[in-house]
Scaffold this motif. Structure first.
Motif, PDB file in Angstrom:
ATOM      1  N   VAL B 285      -1.638 -13.231  10.000  1.00 34.35           N
ATOM      2  CA  VAL B 285      -1.329 -11.939  10.628  1.00 34.35           C
ATOM      3  C   VAL B 285      -2.630 -11.246  11.015  1.00 34.35           C
ATOM      4  O   VAL B 285      -3.531 -11.119  10.171  1.00 34.35           O
ATOM      5  N   PRO B 286      -2.777 -10.806  12.289  1.00 36.89           N
ATOM      6  CA  PRO B 286      -3.979 -10.047  12.644  1.00 36.89           C
ATOM      7  C   PRO B 286      -4.088  -8.790  11.771  1.00 36.89           C
ATOM      8  O   PRO B 286      -3.077  -8.108  11.554  1.00 36.89           O
ATOM      9  N   LEU B 287      -5.305  -8.515  11.286  1.00 36.74           N
ATOM     10  CA  LEU B 287      -5.471  -7.403  10.340  1.00 36.74           C
ATOM     11  C   LEU B 287      -5.012  -6.064  10.922  1.00 36.74           C
ATOM     12  O   LEU B 287      -4.529  -5.202  10.207  1.00 36.74           O
ATOM     13  N   GLU B 288      -5.130  -5.910  12.267  1.00 36.69           N
ATOM     14  CA  GLU B 288      -4.744  -4.636  12.867  1.00 36.69           C
ATOM     15  C   GLU B 288      -3.230  -4.419  12.853  1.00 36.69           C
ATOM     16  O   GLU B 288      -2.751  -3.306  13.060  1.00 36.69           O
ATOM     17  N   LYS B 289      -2.474  -5.473  12.571  1.00 35.36           N
ATOM     18  CA  LYS B 289      -1.018  -5.318  12.506  1.00 35.36           C
ATOM     19  C   LYS B 289      -0.519  -5.033  11.089  1.00 35.36           C
ATOM     20  O   LYS B 289       0.660  -4.821  10.877  1.00 35.36           O
ATOM     21  N   MET B 290      -1.432  -5.107  10.118  1.00 38.58           N
ATOM     22  CA  MET B 290      -1.014  -4.870   8.733  1.00 38.58           C
ATOM     23  C   MET B 290      -1.860  -3.759   8.111  1.00 38.58           C
ATOM     24  O   MET B 290      -2.961  -4.008   7.620  1.00 38.58           O
ATOM     25  N   PRO B 291      -1.365  -2.520   8.127  1.00 39.55           N
ATOM     26  CA  PRO B 291      -2.142  -1.440   7.498  1.00 39.55           C
ATOM     27  C   PRO B 291      -2.402  -1.749   6.027  1.00 39.55           C
ATOM     28  O   PRO B 291      -1.530  -2.281   5.339  1.00 39.55           O
ATOM     29  N   MET B 292      -3.620  -1.443   5.570  1.00 42.13           N
ATOM     30  CA  MET B 292      -3.952  -1.735   4.173  1.00 42.13           C
ATOM     31  C   MET B 292      -4.822  -0.640   3.552  1.00 42.13           C
ATOM     32  O   MET B 292      -5.601  -0.901   2.645  1.00 42.13           O
ATOM     33  N   ASP B 293      -4.681   0.581   4.077  1.00 40.24           N
ATOM     34  CA  ASP B 293      -5.566   1.656   3.629  1.00 40.24           C
ATOM     35  C   ASP B 293      -4.904   2.687   2.716  1.00 40.24           C
ATOM     36  O   ASP B 293      -5.504   3.699   2.375  1.00 40.24           O
ATOM     37  N   LEU B 294      -3.665   2.412   2.304  1.00 43.57           N
ATOM     38  CA  LEU B 294      -2.945   3.429   1.526  1.00 43.57           C
ATOM     39  C   LEU B 294      -3.589   3.696   0.165  1.00 43.57           C
ATOM     40  O   LEU B 294      -3.741   4.843  -0.249  1.00 43.57           O
ATOM     41  N   VAL B 295      -3.968   2.607  -0.528  1.00 46.71           N
ATOM     42  CA  VAL B 295      -4.553   2.763  -1.860  1.00 46.71           C
ATOM     43  C   VAL B 295      -5.820   3.614  -1.783  1.00 46.71           C
ATOM     44  O   VAL B 295      -6.050   4.507  -2.589  1.00 46.71           O
ATOM     45  N   ARG B 296      -6.638   3.339  -0.778  1.00 43.35           N
ATOM     46  CA  ARG B 296      -7.899   4.058  -0.621  1.00 43.35           C
ATOM     47  C   ARG B 296      -7.682   5.569  -0.390  1.00 43.35           C
ATOM     48  O   ARG B 296      -8.412   6.396  -0.910  1.00 43.35           O
ATOM     49  N   LYS B 297      -6.640   5.898   0.372  1.00 42.42           N
ATOM     50  CA  LYS B 297      -6.426   7.307   0.746  1.00 42.42           C
ATOM     51  C   LYS B 297      -5.550   8.078  -0.232  1.00 42.42           C
ATOM     52  O   LYS B 297      -5.774   9.254  -0.489  1.00 42.42           O
ATOM     53  N   PHE B 298      -4.497   7.392  -0.738  1.00 43.75           N
ATOM     54  CA  PHE B 298      -3.503   8.118  -1.537  1.00 43.75           C
ATOM     55  C   PHE B 298      -3.166   7.455  -2.865  1.00 43.75           C
ATOM     56  O   PHE B 298      -2.498   8.051  -3.697  1.00 43.75           O
ATOM     57  N   GLY B 299      -3.560   6.194  -3.060  1.00 41.25           N
ATOM     58  CA  GLY B 299      -3.173   5.455  -4.252  1.00 41.25           C
ATOM     59  C   GLY B 299      -1.936   4.609  -3.998  1.00 41.25           C
ATOM     60  O   GLY B 299      -1.238   4.776  -3.001  1.00 41.25           O
ATOM     61  N   ASN B 300      -1.706   3.680  -4.925  1.00 39.94           N
ATOM     62  CA  ASN B 300      -0.536   2.802  -4.865  1.00 39.94           C
ATOM     63  C   ASN B 300       0.645   3.553  -5.469  1.00 39.94           C
ATOM     64  O   ASN B 300       0.672   3.829  -6.660  1.00 39.94           O
ATOM     65  N   SER B 301       1.628   3.872  -4.627  1.00 33.85           N
ATOM     66  CA  SER B 301       2.744   4.716  -5.081  1.00 33.85           C
ATOM     67  C   SER B 301       4.028   3.905  -5.264  1.00 33.85           C
ATOM     68  O   SER B 301       5.118   4.370  -4.932  1.00 33.85           O
ATOM     69  N   SER B 302       3.901   2.680  -5.780  1.00 36.27           N
ATOM     70  CA  SER B 302       5.044   1.819  -6.121  1.00 36.27           C
ATOM     71  C   SER B 302       6.012   1.688  -4.948  1.00 36.27           C
ATOM     72  O   SER B 302       5.615   1.327  -3.852  1.00 36.27           O
ATOM     73  N   GLY B 303       7.282   2.038  -5.182  1.00 35.09           N
ATOM     74  CA  GLY B 303       8.309   1.855  -4.154  1.00 35.09           C
ATOM     75  C   GLY B 303       8.166   2.758  -2.951  1.00 35.09           C
ATOM     76  O   GLY B 303       8.856   2.575  -1.939  1.00 35.09           O
ATOM     77  N   VAL B 304       7.296   3.735  -3.033  1.00 38.58           N
ATOM     78  CA  VAL B 304       7.086   4.650  -1.902  1.00 38.58           C
ATOM     79  C   VAL B 304       6.051   4.085  -0.918  1.00 38.58           C
ATOM     80  O   VAL B 304       5.857   4.610   0.172  1.00 38.58           O
ATOM     81  N   SER B 305       5.395   3.011  -1.311  1.00 41.78           N
ATOM     82  CA  SER B 305       4.255   2.560  -0.506  1.00 41.78           C
ATOM     83  C   SER B 305       4.649   2.164   0.924  1.00 41.78           C
ATOM     84  O   SER B 305       3.919   2.472   1.867  1.00 41.78           O
ATOM     85  N   ILE B 306       5.776   1.485   1.103  1.00 39.90           N
ATOM     86  CA  ILE B 306       6.148   1.052   2.458  1.00 39.90           C
ATOM     87  C   ILE B 306       6.490   2.257   3.346  1.00 39.90           C
ATOM     88  O   ILE B 306       5.933   2.386   4.442  1.00 39.90           O
TER      89      ILE B 306
END
Lengths: 75, 354
Positions: B285-306
Motif C-alpha cells: 500500500v502506498p504510504l500516502e494512502k494509509m494515514p499513520m499519524d494518530l498516535v503521534r498527535k492524539f495517542g492510540n485510542s483503541s476502538g476510536v482510532s479508525i
C-alpha cells in the motif's frame, strides 16, 4: 562480532553492556520496544530491509543469531 | 469469516477528544529511557502528544457531549435514533451497560434498542458489522454506533510500553438504512487463545480489586504495574498483527473483487507508526494512502482510532463522490476484522474537543 552491530544493540539497552567477545541471549532480555528500535537502527545503518515476518524470536534469540540474520539480509 | 451487507451507509462521524494534552517530553523522566532512547522512540513509535481525560471523566461524559453538539448543530435529531450500540472496554460501571447511562442522560425515547459490546482495537469494525445487521430490521432505520475508551485511567504510571501511546477519545457514527444496493464486504476472525495478550487482570469477577491488586510490581523490562492496570504483551500483539492482518486484507479484497490499487484509502487501527509502516510495506500500500499519524498527535485510542483517522485526515467533501475505503482493526481478543465499504455523501466528519 561486528562492533558496529554490537554498538547498535548497546544504544538501545546501554545498561546491559553487550560486548563483541561474547554471545548473549537477547530473547527474554529485550522487550518489544527494544526490538522495534533495533530493527529501525539496523535497517538504517546497514541499509537493509527487515520484513515484518522476520521479526521473530528465532532471529532475535541471541547476539550471534541476530548478527547472522543481519548478514543474510545484507547479502 | 467473510461477511456481506447491503442497504446500509455511514451518514456521518463525530469524534470527541479531551482537550487535555500531555507530551512525552513532560513524562519521559517517569521512565528509564536515556535521552537518545527517548528521541528514537519519538521518531519510530510516535511517542509524542496524546489526549487524556481527567481522573473523574468517563466514557459517557465524552459521548453525551458529542451527541449534544450534534443535536445543537442541527446535524442529528436524537429522536430519530432506533438503536444505540456502545463499544467500550472502559464502561462507566460494571452494571449497567454504558449505553443505558447514555440513553438516560440524553433522555432518548423508549422505543429503541440499546446494546453494549466489550471490544477494543477491532471495536469499530465489530460495531459497524453489528449496526449493519440491525438495519435488516424494518423498525431500525438509524443506528448510532458509539466507540469510546478512557484507557489512560487503567494504564500504570510506570508502564513504559503502553502509557506513552495511550490516548482517550470517543466517536459517534451515524449509520442509516439506504436503498443504495452497493455491497459492503467484511471479514472477522478471532483467536481466543491469545485472550491474555491484552488485559486488565483485576476488576472483574475473577479477581476483585482490593488493596493488594493496587500494589505495583516491576517486571524484567522495568515496567511497573499492578493487577488493576492494563497489561499488553507487545511482542505477541506485533507477531499476530503481522501474520494475520495482511492475509485478512488480501482475502477481503478478493471477496469484494477489488484490486489493491482501486482502494482510495486505508483507515487502519493505529498501534504505532512502525507497525503501520511494516503493514503498508507488506501489503504494498502506498504510504500516502494509509494515514499513520494518530498516535503521534492524539495517542492510540483503541476502538476510536479508525473513526479518528477518518475525522482527522479526511474532509466530508472528499466523499462527495464515492470512495472505496478499506477499514481494519486488530487487537484485544485477539480479534482482527476489516471492511471494504463505499463511502459517499458523508454529512459530517467533525472533531469536538471537550
Amino acid at each position: 562480532m561486528n562492533s558496529k552491530f554490537v554498538e547498535i544493540i548497546n544504544s538501545v539497552r546501554p545498561e546491559i553492556r553487550f560486548n563483541t567477545e561474547q554471545d548473549t541471549e537477547l530473547f527474554g532480555v529485550l522487550d518489544s520496544l527494544d526490538i522495534i528500535l533495533i530493527v529501525e537502527e539496523l535497517e538504517r545503518q546497514f541499509d537493509i530491509s527487515i520484513e515484518a515476518e522476520q521479526i521473530v524470536p528465532e532471529n532475535f534469540a541471541s547476539l550471534r543469531t541476530l548478527e547472522a540474520f543481519v548478514k543474510s539480509r545484507a547479502q | 469469516m467473510n461477511l456481506q451487507f447491503q442497504g446500509a451507509r455511514i451518514n456521518g462521524i463525530q469524534l470527541v477528544l479531551p482537550k487535555r494534552e500531555v507530551s512525552f517530553d513532560s513524562e519521559a523522566s517517569s521512565y528509564d529511557f536515556s535521552l537518545q532512547q527517548s528521541a528514537k522512540l519519538k521518531a519510530v513509535l510516535g511517542f509524542d502528544r496524546r489526549r487524556v481525560v481527567a481522573d473523574d471523566v468517563t466514557c459517557s461524559d465524552l459521548v453525551v457531549a458529542g451527541f449534544e453538539a450534534l443535536s445543537r448543530d442541527g446535524l442529528l435529531d436524537l429522536k430519530t435514533l432506533d438503536a444505540l450500540i456502545v463499544v467500550t472496554q472502559t464502561p462507566d460501571y460494571l452494571i449497567p451497560g454504558t449505553s443505558y447511562v447514555i440513553h438516560g442522560r440524553l433522555g432518548l425515547r423508549q422505543d429503541m434498542l440499546c446494546l453494549d459490546i466489550n471490544q477494543g482495537c477491532a471495536g469499530f469494525v465489530v460495531g459497524l458489522t453489528t449496526a449493519f445487521s440491525l438495519l435488516n430490521q424494518k423498525a431500525i432505520r438509524r443506528v448510532a454506533l458509539v466507540n469510546a475508551d478512557v484507557v489512560s485511567r487503567l494504564v500504570a504510571f510506570g508502564d513504559r510500553n503502553s502509557r506513552p501511546i495511550i490516548g482517550d477519545a470517543a466517536s459517534i457514527t451515524i449509520v442509516d438504512a439506504t436503498s443504495d444496493e452497493s455491497l459492503i464486504y467484511g471479514n472477522i476472525k478471532v483467536d481466543g487463545i491469545g485472550w491474555d495478550a491484552l488485559m486488565v487482570p483485576a476488576g472483574g469477577m475473577k479477581i476483585r480489586p482490593n488493596t493488594q491488586t493496587a500494589i505495583p510490581e516491576i517486571d524484567a523490562n522495568g515496567n511497573s504495574r499492578a493487577l488493576d492496570n492494563l497489561v499488553m504483551r507487545g511482542d505477541a500483539v506485533f507477531n499476530f498483527v503481522m501474520k494475520e492482518v495482511p492475509t485478512m486484507i488480501h482475502s477481503l479484497l478478493e471477496n469484494g473483487g477489488v484490486a489493491l490499487s482501486q482502494v482510495d484509502g486505508f483507515a487502519f487501527h493505529q498501534p504505532n507508526p512502525f507497525m503501520l509502516r511494516k503493514l503498508a510495506e507488506k501489503l504494498g500500500v502506498p504510504l500516502e494512502k494509509m494515514p499513520m499519524d494518530l498516535v503521534r498527535k492524539f495517542g492510540n485510542s483503541s476502538g476510536v482510532s479508525i473513526p479518528a483517522v477518518l475525522c482527522t485526515n479526511f474532509e466530508a467533501s472528499y466523499f462527495e463522490q464515492p470512495r472505496v475505503m478499506c477499514l481494519a482493526g486488530f487487537g484485544v481478543g485477539l480479534t482482527w476484522g476489516s471492511l471494504l465499504i463505499n463511502m459517499s455523501k458523508i454529512s459530517f466528519l467533525n472533531v469536538l474537543e471537550v
